[in-house]
Design a protein around this motif. Structure first.
Motif, PDB file in Angstrom:
ATOM      1  N   TYR A   1     158.437 -65.729 115.681  1.00  0.00           N
ATOM      2  CA  TYR A   1     158.317 -64.770 114.596  1.00  0.00           C
ATOM      3  C   TYR A   1     156.854 -64.680 114.146  1.00  0.00           C
ATOM      4  CZ  TYR A   1     163.377 -65.140 114.592  1.00  0.00           C
ATOM      5  OH  TYR A   1     164.691 -65.138 114.973  1.00  0.00           O
ATOM      6  N   GLY A   2     156.625 -64.045 113.035  1.00  0.00           N
ATOM      7  CA  GLY A   2     155.268 -63.877 112.508  1.00  0.00           C
ATOM      8  C   GLY A   2     155.035 -62.444 112.059  1.00  0.00           C
ATOM      9  N   GLY A   3     154.525 -62.268 110.850  1.00  0.00           N
ATOM     10  CA  GLY A   3     154.178 -60.949 110.348  1.00  0.00           C
ATOM     11  C   GLY A   3     155.337 -60.029 110.078  1.00  0.00           C
ATOM     12  N   ILE A   4     156.564 -60.562 109.932  1.00  0.00           N
ATOM     13  CA  ILE A   4     157.715 -59.661 109.785  1.00  0.00           C
ATOM     14  C   ILE A   4     157.796 -59.072 108.379  1.00  0.00           C
ATOM     15  CG2 ILE A   4     158.984 -60.896 111.573  1.00  0.00           C
ATOM     16  CD1 ILE A   4     160.738 -62.091 109.381  1.00  0.00           C
ATOM     17  N   ALA A   5     156.942 -59.514 107.464  1.00  0.00           N
ATOM     18  CA  ALA A   5     156.922 -58.870 106.143  1.00  0.00           C
ATOM     19  C   ALA A   5     156.557 -57.398 106.240  1.00  0.00           C
ATOM     20  CB  ALA A   5     155.937 -59.601 105.228  1.00  0.00           C
ATOM     21  N   ASP A   6     155.854 -57.007 107.300  1.00  0.00           N
ATOM     22  CA  ASP A   6     155.471 -55.600 107.461  1.00  0.00           C
ATOM     23  C   ASP A   6     156.678 -54.722 107.743  1.00  0.00           C
ATOM     24  OD1 ASP A   6     152.833 -56.221 107.032  1.00  0.00           O
ATOM     25  OD2 ASP A   6     152.366 -56.461 109.162  1.00  0.00           O
ATOM     26  N   ASN A   7     157.555 -55.192 108.630  1.00  0.00           N
ATOM     27  CA  ASN A   7     158.705 -54.363 109.011  1.00  0.00           C
ATOM     28  C   ASN A   7     159.994 -54.748 108.277  1.00  0.00           C
ATOM     29  OD1 ASN A   7     158.116 -56.637 110.915  1.00  0.00           O
ATOM     30  ND2 ASN A   7     160.186 -56.178 111.651  1.00  0.00           N
ATOM     31  N   MET A   8     160.005 -55.892 107.572  1.00  0.00           N
ATOM     32  CA  MET A   8     161.191 -56.319 106.821  1.00  0.00           C
ATOM     33  C   MET A   8     160.780 -56.734 105.407  1.00  0.00           C
ATOM     34  SD  MET A   8     163.193 -58.570 109.743  1.00  0.00           S
ATOM     35  CE  MET A   8     164.725 -58.661 108.792  1.00  0.00           C
ATOM     36  N   PRO A   9     160.273 -55.816 104.594  1.00  0.00           N
ATOM     37  CA  PRO A   9     159.760 -56.198 103.268  1.00  0.00           C
ATOM     38  C   PRO A   9     160.841 -56.731 102.326  1.00  0.00           C
ATOM     39  CG  PRO A   9     159.798 -53.809 103.512  1.00  0.00           C
ATOM     40  CD  PRO A   9     160.072 -54.383 104.870  1.00  0.00           C
ATOM     41  N   ALA A  10     162.038 -56.144 102.363  1.00  0.00           N
ATOM     42  CA  ALA A  10     163.111 -56.626 101.485  1.00  0.00           C
ATOM     43  C   ALA A  10     163.515 -58.048 101.879  1.00  0.00           C
ATOM     44  CB  ALA A  10     164.308 -55.679 101.556  1.00  0.00           C
ATOM     45  N   TYR A  11     163.644 -58.267 103.191  1.00  0.00           N
ATOM     46  CA  TYR A  11     163.980 -59.607 103.670  1.00  0.00           C
ATOM     47  C   TYR A  11     162.910 -60.609 103.261  1.00  0.00           C
ATOM     48  CZ  TYR A  11     164.443 -63.504 106.919  1.00  0.00           C
ATOM     49  OH  TYR A  11     164.544 -64.771 107.459  1.00  0.00           O
TER      50      TYR A  11
ATOM     51  N   THR B   1     160.931 -60.525 100.788  1.00  0.00           N
ATOM     52  CA  THR B   1     160.979 -60.751  99.338  1.00  0.00           C
ATOM     53  C   THR B   1     162.061 -61.769  98.987  1.00  0.00           C
ATOM     54  OG1 THR B   1     160.199 -58.502  98.931  1.00  0.00           O
ATOM     55  CG2 THR B   1     161.264 -59.643  97.097  1.00  0.00           C
ATOM     56  N   PHE B   2     163.262 -61.591  99.546  1.00  0.00           N
ATOM     57  CA  PHE B   2     164.339 -62.553  99.298  1.00  0.00           C
ATOM     58  C   PHE B   2     163.959 -63.943  99.818  1.00  0.00           C
ATOM     59  CE2 PHE B   2     167.416 -58.942  98.816  1.00  0.00           C
ATOM     60  CZ  PHE B   2     167.975 -59.365  97.628  1.00  0.00           C
ATOM     61  N   PHE B   3     163.408 -63.990 101.024  1.00  0.00           N
ATOM     62  CA  PHE B   3     163.035 -65.260 101.624  1.00  0.00           C
ATOM     63  C   PHE B   3     161.992 -65.973 100.749  1.00  0.00           C
ATOM     64  CE2 PHE B   3     161.805 -67.320 105.977  1.00  0.00           C
ATOM     65  CZ  PHE B   3     162.310 -68.523 105.522  1.00  0.00           C
ATOM     66  N   LEU B   4     161.020 -65.231 100.232  1.00  0.00           N
ATOM     67  CA  LEU B   4     160.010 -65.815  99.360  1.00  0.00           C
ATOM     68  C   LEU B   4     160.642 -66.321  98.063  1.00  0.00           C
ATOM     69  CD1 LEU B   4     157.041 -66.422  98.711  1.00  0.00           C
ATOM     70  CD2 LEU B   4     156.872 -64.111  97.755  1.00  0.00           C
ATOM     71  N   PHE B   5     161.559 -65.552  97.512  1.00  0.00           N
ATOM     72  CA  PHE B   5     162.233 -65.937  96.266  1.00  0.00           C
ATOM     73  C   PHE B   5     162.957 -67.266  96.433  1.00  0.00           C
ATOM     74  CE2 PHE B   5     165.893 -65.809  93.404  1.00  0.00           C
ATOM     75  CZ  PHE B   5     165.299 -65.494  92.194  1.00  0.00           C
ATOM     76  N   PHE B   6     163.719 -67.393  97.527  1.00  0.00           N
ATOM     77  CA  PHE B   6     164.474 -68.629  97.732  1.00  0.00           C
ATOM     78  C   PHE B   6     163.563 -69.789  98.143  1.00  0.00           C
ATOM     79  CE2 PHE B   6     167.875 -65.375  98.705  1.00  0.00           C
ATOM     80  CZ  PHE B   6     168.525 -65.552  97.492  1.00  0.00           C
ATOM     81  N   THR B   7     162.458 -69.485  98.815  1.00  0.00           N
ATOM     82  CA  THR B   7     161.492 -70.533  99.134  1.00  0.00           C
ATOM     83  C   THR B   7     160.876 -71.096  97.863  1.00  0.00           C
ATOM     84  OG1 THR B   7     160.981 -69.544 101.291  1.00  0.00           O
ATOM     85  CG2 THR B   7     159.350 -71.055 100.364  1.00  0.00           C
TER      86      THR B   7
ATOM     87  N   ALA C   1     154.936 -78.148 100.670  1.00  0.00           N
ATOM     88  CA  ALA C   1     154.074 -77.935 101.839  1.00  0.00           C
ATOM     89  C   ALA C   1     154.864 -77.391 103.024  1.00  0.00           C
ATOM     90  CB  ALA C   1     153.376 -79.239 102.216  1.00  0.00           C
ATOM     91  N   TYR C   2     155.990 -78.050 103.364  1.00  0.00           N
ATOM     92  CA  TYR C   2     156.680 -77.583 104.573  1.00  0.00           C
ATOM     93  C   TYR C   2     157.423 -76.273 104.359  1.00  0.00           C
ATOM     94  CZ  TYR C   2     160.812 -80.220 102.790  1.00  0.00           C
ATOM     95  OH  TYR C   2     161.847 -80.719 102.039  1.00  0.00           O
ATOM     96  N   MET C   3     157.896 -75.995 103.137  1.00  0.00           N
ATOM     97  CA  MET C   3     158.577 -74.723 102.912  1.00  0.00           C
ATOM     98  C   MET C   3     157.591 -73.549 102.914  1.00  0.00           C
ATOM     99  SD  MET C   3     161.764 -75.217 102.917  1.00  0.00           S
ATOM    100  CE  MET C   3     162.153 -73.521 102.527  1.00  0.00           C
ATOM    101  N   LEU C   4     156.439 -73.718 102.279  1.00  0.00           N
ATOM    102  CA  LEU C   4     155.442 -72.652 102.287  1.00  0.00           C
ATOM    103  C   LEU C   4     154.842 -72.467 103.679  1.00  0.00           C
ATOM    104  CD1 LEU C   4     153.667 -73.407  98.903  1.00  0.00           C
ATOM    105  CD2 LEU C   4     155.245 -71.536  99.399  1.00  0.00           C
ATOM    106  N   TYR C   5     154.700 -73.552 104.405  1.00  0.00           N
ATOM    107  CA  TYR C   5     154.210 -73.472 105.792  1.00  0.00           C
ATOM    108  C   TYR C   5     155.200 -72.697 106.650  1.00  0.00           C
ATOM    109  CZ  TYR C   5     152.251 -75.195 110.234  1.00  0.00           C
ATOM    110  OH  TYR C   5     151.690 -75.300 111.480  1.00  0.00           O
ATOM    111  N   LEU C   6     156.487 -72.945 106.443  1.00  0.00           N
ATOM    112  CA  LEU C   6     157.517 -72.195 107.171  1.00  0.00           C
ATOM    113  C   LEU C   6     157.428 -70.711 106.835  1.00  0.00           C
ATOM    114  CD1 LEU C   6     160.222 -71.942 108.801  1.00  0.00           C
ATOM    115  CD2 LEU C   6     161.401 -72.382 106.634  1.00  0.00           C
ATOM    116  N   TYR C   7     157.340 -70.399 105.553  1.00  0.00           N
ATOM    117  CA  TYR C   7     157.311 -68.989 105.157  1.00  0.00           C
ATOM    118  C   TYR C   7     156.099 -68.270 105.732  1.00  0.00           C
ATOM    119  CZ  TYR C   7     157.586 -64.806 102.330  1.00  0.00           C
ATOM    120  OH  TYR C   7     157.689 -63.490 101.942  1.00  0.00           O
ATOM    121  N   ARG C   8     154.955 -68.924 105.705  1.00  0.00           N
ATOM    122  CA  ARG C   8     153.742 -68.280 106.236  1.00  0.00           C
ATOM    123  C   ARG C   8     153.896 -67.962 107.717  1.00  0.00           C
ATOM    124  NH1 ARG C   8     149.232 -69.174 109.050  1.00  0.00           N
ATOM    125  NH2 ARG C   8     149.770 -71.323 109.510  1.00  0.00           N
ATOM    126  N   ARG C   9     154.469 -68.879 108.471  1.00  0.00           N
ATOM    127  CA  ARG C   9     154.603 -68.665 109.914  1.00  0.00           C
ATOM    128  C   ARG C   9     155.636 -67.594 110.248  1.00  0.00           C
ATOM    129  NH1 ARG C   9     155.634 -74.501 112.283  1.00  0.00           N
ATOM    130  NH2 ARG C   9     156.606 -74.784 110.248  1.00  0.00           N
TER     131      ARG C   9
END
Length: 518
Positions: free
Chosen positions: A362-372, A374-380, A422-430
């Motif tokens: 994966y990587g960079g999917i915020a561009d094509n899946m902005p709603a997803y 947003t939810f993923f960031l909220f739960f992270t 650290a590991y949750m934010l690292y996961l989200y970034r990747r």
């Protein structure tokens, strides 16, 4: 609602739904759709009954409410009843179940009627654990839950599903055999199978030690605590998405409920004596699992290890022997149930599109899946304990209680929270940020309406719990006070958590009970 058997009805609804899923007539295609609709309807009815339960529960009223008691045979009886602690765990269970059915709507295509029936049986077993007031009825529900989850992993799981299902079943079953032996002893010496009566019975000090260890063998595996946690990452990785949601959201909470219902009130002296062991294992789990999570390549496995770290915060709080700790440990259970379930749903969304959980795909999917994204960031953010979201009140209270008992244990727990961020934010970034490395990931469509329906309710609950935690603390406060009254005579002094106690001579009521036995 006096005399209305709402608890039995909540068990009967999914039972009837499971029977209809299995035996409804029609073609294969119509039976599949019928099973989906039936399972969703049954779980929604139970959710509505759960709301009725919460609205009609009276904080500060009788300790046990909605009580049902019908003798069956011998000392065994159909005895149901709840306090505030059980009520909130029941509401958590019935809230997550329809979401699990929706999450499985398209992803499960083989043996759909059996799958839906299996999930409804899982709901029966989970609710039964929290409702049971008879010792052996509790054991039937507690162990019965192994069978549907074993089937869920073994039939609808991933490539290594057989290995994962056997490992899950054997780990959790072996510990529970010792618990059954302890229950037989308790019944013989106390002369009752009533859980409320056993919570007030004074077992001899030496007996408490062995009984506590037998129950601990079962609850430590179910929690899971280090080093008997290894079944959990395998089970999560191989289980279907909804299986992971219910495993992390509710089934891991059965052990925490067991500590509150059995280990602490029934064996208070042993709980104080072995507190150092619980704190030591929790500290190791906090550091070890956080470091292991940092190097994971599979999304599900990373979140599974984060669950082990969060459960360490639960055991820290429950065995802190103070109000902040016990309330905090319970709130961590509730918050983790919501957030971990949502994170596994987020993994399931992208897995359904790309059929891989490898982070590097994966990587960079915020561009094509902005709603997803947003939810993923909220739960992270909720997972790392952001103030205003569900995990913060529980973690804060748990840390307060732990610090009162042992400053060293609190320091180690805080390091686990930091590495967790650290590991949750690292996961989200990747996953969501950075360059779009793969064309297939970059082409994934955003959330569809069904996926909105699975994620949005949990997001609202996470926000509600973070902004107004008092609505969840108020129903349990009276039960926590009663538990502390039971624990007060044996509560250890502060900073005693890391000190291995010497065996002391028996004194007081426990010594008298022991003398009476001999």
């Amino acid at each position: 609602m006096s005399g209305f058997p709402i608890l039995s009805i909540m068990l009967a609804v999914p039972f009837l739904g499971a029977l209809w899923c299995l035996f409804a007539p029609g073609s294969a295609e119509s039976r599949d759709q019928n099973a989906r609709v039936t399972a969703l309807a049954a779980t929604l009815i139970d959710f509505a009954l759960g709301i009725v339960l919460w609205v009609n529960y009276v904080p500060g009223g009788p300790r046990w409410q909605f009580v049902e008691n019908s003798p069956l045979f011998g000392k065994f009886s159909w005895a149901l009843g709840i306090d505030g602690i059980a009520m909130l765990l029941i509401v958590l269970s019935v809230f997550l179940m329809p979401i699990c059915i929706l999450a499985s709507w398209k992803s499960i295509t083989k043996r759909v009627p059996l799958y839906m029936a299996t999930f409804l049986v899982t709901e029966i077993m989970m609710l039964g654990v929290f409702m049971a007031q008879d010792l052996y009825l509790f054991y039937v529900f507690f162990e019965g839950g192994l069978i549907p989850m074993y089937m869920t992993i073994g039939i609808w799981g991933g490539a290594r599903r057989i290995y994962a299902s056997y490992k899950f079943f054997l780990y959790t079953l072996l510990g529970s055999v010792l618990m059954l032996i302890a229950m037989l002893y308790m019944t013989q010496h106390a002369g009752t199978t009533s859980i409320p009566k056993l919570m007030e019975y004074n077992f001899a000090s030496q007996a408490q030690t062995w009984l506590w260890l037998c129950f601990f063998a079962s609850f430590a595996v179910k929690m899971p605590m280090w080093p008997v946690h290894t079944w959990l990452p395998d089970a999560h990785v191989e289980a279907p998405t909804a299986g992971s949601v219910i495993l992390a959201g509710v089934l891991l909470k059965l052990a925490g409920y067991g500590f509150i219902r059995f280990s602490l009130p029934m064996f208070p002296e042993a709980s104080a004596h072995w507190m150092w062991l619980v704190f030591a294992l929790s500290m190791i789990a906090t550091v070890y699992t956080a470091l292991v999570a940092l190097v994971q390549k599979d999304m599900k496995k990373l979140i599974a290890y984060s669950s082990v770290a969060h459960m360490a915060l639960v055991t820290f709080g429950l065995f802190a022997f103070n109000q902040q700790g016990i309330e905090g440990g319970f709130m961590v259970m509730l918050g983790h149930g919501l957030v971990s379930g949502a994170l596994f749903l987020c993994v399931g969304v992208v897995y359904d599109r790309l059929h891989t959980r490898e982070i590097s795909r994966y990587g960079g999917i915020a561009d094509n899946m902005p709603a997803y994204a947003t939810f993923f960031l909220f739960f992270t953010m909720a997972s790392v304990g952001l103030p205003g979201l569900s995990n913060f009140p529980g973690e804060f209270l748990s840390m307060m209680g732990t610090y009162e008992q042992s400053s060293w244990a609190a320091f180690i727990a805080v390091t686990g929270i930091i590495t967790g961020a650290a590991y949750m934010l690292y996961l989200y970034r990747r996953i969501c940020f950075g360059p779009r490395k793969n064309a297939d990931a970059a082409a994934m469509p955003d959330l569809e309406p069904r996926e909105w329906l699975t994620l949005a309710p949990i997001a609202l609950a996470v926000l509600w719990m973070g902004v107004y935690p008092e609505s969840f603390l108020k129903p349990i406060r009276g039960d926590v006070v009663l538990l502390l009254e039971r624990l007060h005579p044996t509560a250890p002094a502060s900073d005693a958590a890391l000190t291995v106690p010497h065996v002391k001579a028996q004194t007081g009521p426990a010594a008298a009970a022991a003398a009476g036995e001999h």
